[in-house]
Design a protein around this motif. Structure first.
Motif, PDB file in Angstrom:
ATOM      1  N   MET A 125       0.834  -1.192   0.000  1.00  0.00           N
ATOM      2  CA  MET A 125       0.000   0.000   0.000  1.00  0.00           C
ATOM      3  C   MET A 125       0.871   1.246   0.000  1.00  0.00           C
ATOM      4  O   MET A 125       2.025   1.221   0.444  1.00  0.00           O
ATOM      5  CB  MET A 125      -0.930   0.010   1.215  1.00  0.00           C
ATOM      6  CG  MET A 125      -0.235   0.146   2.550  1.00  0.00           C
ATOM      7  SD  MET A 125      -1.355   0.082   3.981  1.00  0.00           S
ATOM      8  CE  MET A 125      -2.261   1.631   3.801  1.00  0.00           C
ATOM      9  N   GLN A 126       0.329   2.339  -0.507  1.00  0.00           N
ATOM     10  CA  GLN A 126       1.061   3.609  -0.515  1.00  0.00           C
ATOM     11  C   GLN A 126       0.721   4.404   0.746  1.00  0.00           C
ATOM     12  O   GLN A 126      -0.438   4.485   1.148  1.00  0.00           O
ATOM     13  CB  GLN A 126       0.721   4.417  -1.755  1.00  0.00           C
ATOM     14  CG  GLN A 126       1.316   3.837  -3.031  1.00  0.00           C
ATOM     15  CD  GLN A 126       1.279   4.831  -4.175  1.00  0.00           C
ATOM     16  OE1 GLN A 126       0.305   5.566  -4.347  1.00  0.00           O
ATOM     17  NE2 GLN A 126       2.341   4.860  -4.975  1.00  0.00           N
ATOM     18  N   THR A 162       2.178   7.972   3.335  1.00  0.00           N
ATOM     19  CA  THR A 162       2.966   9.203   3.398  1.00  0.00           C
ATOM     20  C   THR A 162       3.958   9.087   4.538  1.00  0.00           C
ATOM     21  O   THR A 162       3.596   8.653   5.643  1.00  0.00           O
ATOM     22  CB  THR A 162       2.061  10.424   3.627  1.00  0.00           C
ATOM     23  OG1 THR A 162       1.126  10.522   2.545  1.00  0.00           O
ATOM     24  CG2 THR A 162       2.881  11.709   3.681  1.00  0.00           C
ATOM     25  N   GLU A 201       6.945  12.507   1.613  1.00  0.00           N
ATOM     26  CA  GLU A 201       6.848  11.850   0.313  1.00  0.00           C
ATOM     27  C   GLU A 201       5.962  10.615   0.408  1.00  0.00           C
ATOM     28  O   GLU A 201       5.684  10.105   1.489  1.00  0.00           O
ATOM     29  CB  GLU A 201       8.242  11.454  -0.188  1.00  0.00           C
ATOM     30  CG  GLU A 201       9.207  12.630  -0.317  1.00  0.00           C
ATOM     31  CD  GLU A 201      10.553  12.224  -0.887  1.00  0.00           C
ATOM     32  OE1 GLU A 201      10.566  11.351  -1.778  1.00  0.00           O
ATOM     33  OE2 GLU A 201      11.589  12.774  -0.438  1.00  0.00           O
ATOM     34  N   THR A 202       5.553  10.130  -0.749  1.00  0.00           N
ATOM     35  CA  THR A 202       4.797   8.883  -0.845  1.00  0.00           C
ATOM     36  C   THR A 202       5.764   7.722  -1.010  1.00  0.00           C
ATOM     37  O   THR A 202       6.677   7.768  -1.833  1.00  0.00           O
ATOM     38  CB  THR A 202       3.826   8.931  -2.038  1.00  0.00           C
ATOM     39  OG1 THR A 202       2.900  10.012  -1.856  1.00  0.00           O
ATOM     40  CG2 THR A 202       3.056   7.629  -2.153  1.00  0.00           C
ATOM     41  N   VAL A 203       5.568   6.698  -0.192  1.00  0.00           N
ATOM     42  CA  VAL A 203       6.386   5.480  -0.280  1.00  0.00           C
ATOM     43  C   VAL A 203       5.457   4.277  -0.257  1.00  0.00           C
ATOM     44  O   VAL A 203       4.272   4.380   0.083  1.00  0.00           O
ATOM     45  CB  VAL A 203       7.421   5.391   0.865  1.00  0.00           C
ATOM     46  CG1 VAL A 203       8.420   6.539   0.781  1.00  0.00           C
ATOM     47  CG2 VAL A 203       6.739   5.369   2.225  1.00  0.00           C
ATOM     48  N   ASP A 204       6.009   3.124  -0.621  1.00  0.00           N
ATOM     49  CA  ASP A 204       5.240   1.884  -0.641  1.00  0.00           C
ATOM     50  C   ASP A 204       5.558   1.054   0.593  1.00  0.00           C
ATOM     51  O   ASP A 204       6.731   0.823   0.908  1.00  0.00           O
ATOM     52  CB  ASP A 204       5.565   1.073  -1.901  1.00  0.00           C
ATOM     53  CG  ASP A 204       5.110   1.783  -3.163  1.00  0.00           C
ATOM     54  OD1 ASP A 204       3.915   2.109  -3.257  1.00  0.00           O
ATOM     55  OD2 ASP A 204       5.957   2.028  -4.049  1.00  0.00           O
ATOM     56  N   LEU A 224       9.818  -0.861   3.387  1.00  0.00           N
ATOM     57  CA  LEU A 224       9.462   0.327   2.610  1.00  0.00           C
ATOM     58  C   LEU A 224      10.282   0.402   1.329  1.00  0.00           C
ATOM     59  O   LEU A 224      11.445  -0.030   1.279  1.00  0.00           O
ATOM     60  CB  LEU A 224       9.710   1.593   3.433  1.00  0.00           C
ATOM     61  CG  LEU A 224       8.854   1.784   4.693  1.00  0.00           C
ATOM     62  CD1 LEU A 224       9.371   2.961   5.514  1.00  0.00           C
ATOM     63  CD2 LEU A 224       7.387   2.000   4.329  1.00  0.00           C
ATOM     64  N   GLN A 281      10.433   2.951  -2.609  1.00  0.00           N
ATOM     65  CA  GLN A 281       9.910   4.068  -3.404  1.00  0.00           C
ATOM     66  C   GLN A 281      10.353   3.863  -4.841  1.00  0.00           C
ATOM     67  O   GLN A 281      11.551   3.798  -5.134  1.00  0.00           O
ATOM     68  CB  GLN A 281      10.430   5.404  -2.870  1.00  0.00           C
ATOM     69  CG  GLN A 281       9.771   6.619  -3.514  1.00  0.00           C
ATOM     70  CD  GLN A 281      10.303   7.917  -2.959  1.00  0.00           C
ATOM     71  OE1 GLN A 281      11.515   8.152  -2.998  1.00  0.00           O
ATOM     72  NE2 GLN A 281       9.428   8.778  -2.448  1.00  0.00           N
ATOM     73  N   ASP A 282       9.382   3.704  -5.737  1.00  0.00           N
ATOM     74  CA  ASP A 282       9.670   3.439  -7.153  1.00  0.00           C
ATOM     75  C   ASP A 282      10.626   2.262  -7.311  1.00  0.00           C
ATOM     76  O   ASP A 282      11.542   2.267  -8.154  1.00  0.00           O
ATOM     77  CB  ASP A 282      10.263   4.688  -7.820  1.00  0.00           C
ATOM     78  CG  ASP A 282       9.320   5.879  -7.783  1.00  0.00           C
ATOM     79  OD1 ASP A 282       8.095   5.661  -7.858  1.00  0.00           O
ATOM     80  OD2 ASP A 282       9.799   7.023  -7.650  1.00  0.00           O
TER      81      ASP A 282
END
Length: 366
Positions: free
Chosen positions: A1-2, A4, A18-21, A123, A125-126
């Motif tokens: 899930m994404q 913040t 930032e948004t992270v997974d 975690l 990110q991209d």
């Protein structure tokens, strides 16, 4: 899930939102929707690169919130439970089995590695891994993955923004006095530093019914708050030529106990000079890497003194944190006098305010 999160992208850099997974839960994991998280000095040491894991990273280790989901093997909590999150321990080593989880043999691996024990990171990110699992939580975020050993169910009357600091700063200060030093009623204690840990120690000393509670703190507002919380004396170190002489003017034979939150060698030396016979110094502030053990060995021997380090106040969270909550309910641990809240998005402003001494304990809310 994404989610913040406040990312630390490089040593010493400001946090960026930032948004992270966040990975799906493994069987032993718990996902908590973070409502509040305290900023602790250890977070800022880690942001400077002082812990050793790679950047970018998500820090935060005083989380509190609501359980969002649990893995198949989790039985201690369920979705919807209100929880506080503290440090992680293995539960299997002799320290954990003996009631000393703060000295768990896997303490570094479980809290400071920036990853799960198998090296994976919760975690990303991209597609790029982000260091996580800080204290088994990384709670500078809207959601965090944590574990049964470091969550505590909260009663409905305990606000999240007051529960969060219990996870580290408050249990360290209060536990340092109440557990590690086990200060006796009628004794004297010197507390060096009037931040969150030091003021929690003041409250712990008051709970223990110490007769003399001497605080050394440069900020006038914090000295005043220390007196309000139960200190009998509050000393401005800048106003004293010789700190130990000022303390012995209050306690001519020296204090029974001292707790240092500063880690500064010159303050530690003054603490040792202020100790009486059979006095004990507990060090909770992190000193420089090359700092010597304070005091003169011959004096230590002849006076029967003790110097020891203390992690997390010697706390066993499942036992001690409920006790602290009861003290809060009874008015003996007025956490609301320490805490100032900021939204997670204002994390850099909050850090600056804490550094300036504008507030004692910053808690971020999501």
């Amino acid at each position: 899930m994404q989610i913040t999160a406040a990312l630390a992208r490089a040593p010493g850099a400001d946090f960026t939102l930032e948004t992270v997974d966040l990975e799906d839960l493994r069987p032993d994991e718990i996902r908590v929707r973070i409502a509040a998280v305290g900023i602790c000095h250890t977070d800022l040491v880690a942001r400077k690169g002082g812990i050793g894991f790679s950047f970018p990273a998500v820090l935060g280790h005083e989380g509190a919130g609501v359980v969002d989901a649990v893995g198949a093997a989790v039985t201690a909590v369920a979705s919807g439970d209100r929880v506080a999150v503290t440090f992680r321990s293995c539960g299997d080593c002799n320290r954990c089995r003996g009631g000393d989880p703060a000295y768990c043999h896997s303490m570094h691996l479980l809290n400071f590695a920036g990853a799960r024990p198998d090296g994976s990171k919760a975690l990303s990110q991209d597609g790029t891994p982000v260091s996580s699992n800080f204290f088994g939580q990384s709670s500078f975020a809207t959601y965090a993955i944590t574990y049964e050993r470091n969550v505590l169910k909260l009663p409905d009357d305990m606000p999240f923004h007051l529960a969060a600091p219990l996870g580290c700063g408050v249990q360290t200060g209060a536990g340092g006095v109440m557990l590690a030093l086990a200060a006796k009623a009628g004794s004297s204690i010197l507390i060096l530093g009037g931040g969150t840990v030091g003021l929690a120690a003041v409250m712990g000393a008051a709970i223990q019914a110490c007769s003399q509670i001497i605080v050394v703190e440069p900020h006038a507002a914090r000295r005043a708050l220390a007196l309000e919380l139960g200190a009998t004396h509050a000393i401005d170190p800048a106003a004293e030529v010789e700190l130990s002489a000022a303390i012995r003017a209050i306690e001519p034979h020296g204090v029974d106990y001292a707790l240092d939150t500063t880690g500064r060698p010159e303050i530690l030396a003054a603490a040792m000079q202020s100790l009486g016979s059979k006095g004990a110094l507990a060090i909770v502030g992190v000193p420089p890497a090359d700092a010597p053990v304070p005091g003169d060995l011959r004096t230590l021997l002849m006076m029967g003194q003790t110097v020891r380090g203390v992690i997390e106040g010697d706390s066993e969270p499942a036992v001690f944190l409920p006790q602290l909550i009861e003290h809060w309910r009874a008015g003996r641990l007025p956490l609301e006098k320490l805490v100032r809240t900021f939204p997670l998005a204002a994390i850099n402003e909050a850090v600056a305010a804490q550094h300036r001494g504008d507030c004692v304990k910053v808690v971020l809310t999501t």
